[in-house]
Write a protein that holds these residues in place. Structure first.
Motif, PDB file in Angstrom:
ATOM      1  N   UNK A  11       9.725  -7.589   7.761  1.00 44.07           N
ATOM      2  CA  UNK A  11      10.226  -7.541   6.399  1.00 44.07           C
ATOM      3  C   UNK A  11       9.315  -8.324   5.461  1.00 44.07           C
ATOM      4  N   UNK A  12       8.907  -9.498   5.924  1.00 41.37           N
ATOM      5  CA  UNK A  12       8.008 -10.354   5.150  1.00 41.37           C
ATOM      6  C   UNK A  12       6.694  -9.657   4.878  1.00 41.37           C
ATOM      7  N   UNK A  13       6.204  -8.933   5.886  1.00 39.92           N
ATOM      8  CA  UNK A  13       4.939  -8.217   5.712  1.00 39.92           C
ATOM      9  C   UNK A  13       5.070  -7.161   4.617  1.00 39.92           C
ATOM     10  N   UNK A  14       6.210  -6.456   4.625  1.00 35.72           N
ATOM     11  CA  UNK A  14       6.415  -5.420   3.605  1.00 35.72           C
ATOM     12  C   UNK A  14       6.454  -6.046   2.227  1.00 35.72           C
ATOM     13  N   UNK A 122      15.402   8.845  -1.709  1.00 36.87           N
ATOM     14  CA  UNK A 122      14.199   9.039  -0.917  1.00 36.87           C
ATOM     15  C   UNK A 122      14.527  10.112   0.119  1.00 36.87           C
ATOM     16  N   UNK A 123      13.531  10.893   0.555  1.00 37.99           N
ATOM     17  CA  UNK A 123      13.800  11.981   1.505  1.00 37.99           C
ATOM     18  C   UNK A 123      14.536  11.463   2.734  1.00 37.99           C
ATOM     19  N   UNK A 138      12.794   1.537   9.717  1.00 37.01           N
ATOM     20  CA  UNK A 138      13.107   2.845   9.155  1.00 37.01           C
ATOM     21  C   UNK A 138      11.809   3.533   8.765  1.00 37.01           C
ATOM     22  N   UNK A 139      11.907   4.853   8.702  1.00 38.95           N
ATOM     23  CA  UNK A 139      10.713   5.622   8.364  1.00 38.95           C
ATOM     24  C   UNK A 139      10.132   5.175   7.028  1.00 38.95           C
ATOM     25  N   UNK A 140      11.013   4.881   6.056  1.00 36.94           N
ATOM     26  CA  UNK A 140      10.535   4.549   4.722  1.00 36.94           C
ATOM     27  C   UNK A 140       9.707   3.281   4.726  1.00 36.94           C
ATOM     28  N   UNK A 141      10.151   2.321   5.522  1.00 31.85           N
ATOM     29  CA  UNK A 141       9.418   1.061   5.554  1.00 31.85           C
ATOM     30  C   UNK A 141       8.038   1.237   6.171  1.00 31.85           C
ATOM     31  N   UNK A 202       1.982   2.225  -8.790  1.00 29.96           N
ATOM     32  CA  UNK A 202       2.205   2.624  -7.395  1.00 29.96           C
ATOM     33  C   UNK A 202       3.221   1.687  -6.739  1.00 29.96           C
ATOM     34  N   UNK A 203       3.033   0.387  -6.979  1.00 32.00           N
ATOM     35  CA  UNK A 203       3.991  -0.587  -6.434  1.00 32.00           C
ATOM     36  C   UNK A 203       5.383  -0.282  -6.967  1.00 32.00           C
ATOM     37  N   UNK A 204       5.458   0.137  -8.231  1.00 28.68           N
ATOM     38  CA  UNK A 204       6.752   0.447  -8.829  1.00 28.68           C
ATOM     39  C   UNK A 204       7.441   1.608  -8.146  1.00 28.68           C
ATOM     40  N   UNK A 205       6.694   2.685  -7.925  1.00 28.92           N
ATOM     41  CA  UNK A 205       7.288   3.861  -7.281  1.00 28.92           C
ATOM     42  C   UNK A 205       7.828   3.494  -5.901  1.00 28.92           C
ATOM     43  N   UNK A 206       7.061   2.677  -5.171  1.00 30.54           N
ATOM     44  CA  UNK A 206       7.485   2.325  -3.817  1.00 30.54           C
ATOM     45  C   UNK A 206       8.614   1.306  -3.830  1.00 30.54           C
ATOM     46  N   UNK A 207       8.570   0.393  -4.802  1.00 28.36           N
ATOM     47  CA  UNK A 207       9.546  -0.705  -4.801  1.00 28.36           C
ATOM     48  C   UNK A 207      10.960  -0.220  -5.089  1.00 28.36           C
TER      49      UNK A 207
END
Lengths: 288, 333
Positions: A11-14, A122-123, A138-141, A202-207
């Motif tokens: 989690x920290x890495x993400x 998210x899909x 999870x796949x998303x992470x 990009x960070x925004x879309x993912x966050x």
């Protein structure tokens, strides 16, 4: 216990990857233009909201590609109109202007999209866990990690292998000489600002897939990004990356043992770095 | 590197000989206006509490300007020491003992000690790097106030306590129910603080700070311990910021984490810039304009943040020298 620890390290890495993505954009702009972009969190929010608006038309993947590009375009415009006037002036004015800009963006997104948190789809195949044992994967992470890693890799490749990258790196060291050699510094700074804002978008879309979508989404990420830059060393992009990952993992680990101090630990880390090595982990000596 | 050259080129602040009398007259006008403010403020649509607020925030902005305008060091995290003063005072009254002087004392000690401890970590840094570290360190206390909700009540803020009247032994000053009494108490603190800052700036120590502002490298060659002087200036600045913070908590009978947040720091900086950083009274004028404007805008529109943001942008683009800077420039030319 070990699984819990593993979960939090991951989690920290993400989280750290996000900090790094934000901080790399900030760092790019700071290195070449000397402007601390306080509005970076605002651009992150713009990226997220644009993706939200675009998804019904172009789908998740389309939004993932289009939204950061649109955000970067807005960044280019703002650089042309406002940020450009700050170059060569006291850093005080850069901070104040981007500070005002952050206010305006936050209020603007609230005005357009409303203050409440918006649902963000998210899909389905991305949101299911990959294995029962490691439920947190999870796949998303995993997908986010891969994407952030790809983005960072692409950034470093651009910087090391393209002409634009070469000029940005040279400009960071000595902008005046680069200008004398015939490079249009105005365009260079403009593109560089756009590149930084692209990373924020990009960070925004993912966050938003993780933090939810609200006007203040950038607030929780901007301070850690500053700290990533300070810990990693001003003027060094690999340092910024290292700093982001480091404080992310440190935050994750602290969550296991002492949850309420998870925010505080990065400030402690910063204090220690400043005490032992004021220029940051990978910063050059005498630059600031 | 080029920043050093810039500073060398900037014209040094040479006192203009003929301006001496004008300056005294200006001082007299400022004090006269402040002394009579509670009586003329209601006549022009204000209220006494607004006057107290301007006075308190202006003290914080002047404290910041000691560092920003007279030492040439940019702090973007002064809300931390302001807020620590506020929390120190509020928690003293709420938990320890209901006494206004004690509350002030505790608030000021807490804020100043925090500043003195953090100082050595950042006084070695310069320019943008210094600014960034002050922002980051400023946020530490925001998170503590936010997280430690068993004591600070987190985001809701610390309320349910009231500033106690000041007992002089022979008389009591009821600052709680009498708005005028609080205003004059705040004015007394403001006056002493302003006088001390003015005295320090006129002393050899203050001249040394100016020398550092004008050209740090030259000051270093003259044998001035620059880092040490910046640290002292920083601590003095934090001291007065926490005085203002303690007054702010007493003024509102309330304190919440927003007093410590980075937007508060930004407000202090814009107030100093708006009034004129190179002038002693600049921050006071900037604060008055800013507070009145904020009061007006936030009562007329929900989107006040956009207007305040726009205000920041416009000042930077068109008004970077501030009100007094413009006036001085006009009269000089």
């Amino acid at each position: 216990m070990s699984q819990l620890l593993l979960f939090n390290v991951f989690n920290g890495l993400i989280i750290g990857a996000f900090y790094a993505l934000m901080a790399l954009g900030l760092s790019l702009i700071l290195n070449l233009s000397g402007v601390i972009n306080f509005a970076h969190g605002g651009f992150l929010a713009i990226g997220g909201y644009l993706a939200y608006t675009l998804i019904p038309f172009v789908g998740f993947w389309g939004a993932l590609i289009l939204s950061p590009l649109l955000t970067a375009f807005i960044g280019l415009l703002i650089e042309r109109v406002l940020i450009r006037r700050l170059y060569g002036r006291d850093p005080l004015y850069g901070l104040l202007l981007t500070f005002g800009l952050a206010f305006m963006i936050e209020d603007g997104t609230r005005y357009i999209w409303g203050a409440q948190s918006l649902p963000y789809q998210i899909p389905g195949w991305l949101s299911s866990p990959l294995s029962t044992e490691f439920f947190f994967l999870t796949g998303y992470r995993v997908f986010m990690m891969v994407l952030v890693a790809a983005a960072v890799l692409a950034l470093f490749l651009i910087l090391s292998h393209t002409r634009l990258g070469l000029r940005i790196r040279a400009g960071t060291l000595d902008l005046e000489t680069v200008s004398t050699l015939g490079v249009n510094v105005r365009v260079l700074r403009n593109l560089n600002f756009g590149l930084g804002i692209y990373l924020a978008g990009l960070a925004g879309v993912l966050a938003v897939g993780m933090l939810g979508l609200q006007p203040t989404i950038g607030d929780s990420l901007i301070m850690p990004s500053f700290i990533s830059i300070i810990v990693g060393g001003l003027g060094s992009l690999p340092g910024t990356l290292l700093g982001g990952l480091l404080i992310g993992v440190a935050t994750g680990m602290t969550t296991v043992f002492f949850p309420s101090a998870s925010e505080a630990v990065m400030y402690v880390l910063m204090a220690v770095v400043l005490l032992v090595r004021p220029r940051g982990l990978l910063g050059e000596e005498g630059r600031f | 590197m080029d920043r050093v050259e810039e500073k060398a080129v900037a014209a040094p602040a040479v006192p203009v000989p003929g301006l001496r009398v004008d300056k005294r007259a200006a001082d007299a006008v400022v004090w006269l206006l402040l002394l009579t403010a509670p009586f003329w403020l209601p006549l022009i649509g204000g209220y006494v509490q607004l006057g107290s607020r301007i006075l308190v925030i202006a003290l914080a902005a002047m404290a910041l300007n000691f560092l920003l305008g007279y030492t040439g060091v940019l702090s973007f995290g002064h809300a931390a020491y302001f807020g620590l003063g506020a929390y120190g005072a509020a928690m003293t009254v709420a938990y320890i003992y209901p006494s206004t002087p004690l509350a002030m004392l505790v608030g000021v000690v807490v804020g100043t000690v925090a500043g003195a401890v953090i100082g050595p970590l950042i006084t070695r840094l310069r320019g943008v790097y210094f600014a960034m570290c002050t922002i980051a360190f400023g946020q530490v206390f925001y998170y503590i106030a936010f997280q430690w909700s068993s004591v600070t009540h987190g985001d809701d803020g610390l309320s349910g306590w009231y500033r106690p009247p000041i007992d002089f032994g022979f008389a009591t000053l009821d600052i709680l129910h009498d708005g005028y009494a609080f205003y004059y108490m705040a004015l007394a603190v403001f006056a002493v603080s302003a006088a001390v800052m003015a005295f320090l700036l006129r002393s050899p120590f203050g001249r040394t700070l100016l020398a550092i502002r004008e050209n740090e490298r030259r000051a270093r060659f003259l044998g001035i311990p620059v880092d040490c002087h910046i640290w002292m200036s920083w601590v003095i600045s934090c001291f007065f910021a926490s005085v203002a913070g303690a007054l702010y908590a007493l003024l509102n009978n309330f304190v919440d984490p927003r007093a410590l947040r980075w937007d508060m720091s930004g407000n202090f900086v814009i107030m100093a810039v708006l009034g004129g950083m190179r002038n002693f009274w600049g921050p006071l004028i900037g604060t008055a304009i800013f507070i009145v404007l904020q009061d007006y805008i936030s009562s007329h529109t929900e989107n006040w943040m956009s207007f305040i943001g726009l205000f920041f942008v416009l000042i930077v683009l068109f008004f970077p020298r501030g009100v007094l800077g413009m006036i001085r420039r006009r009269s000089a030319s």
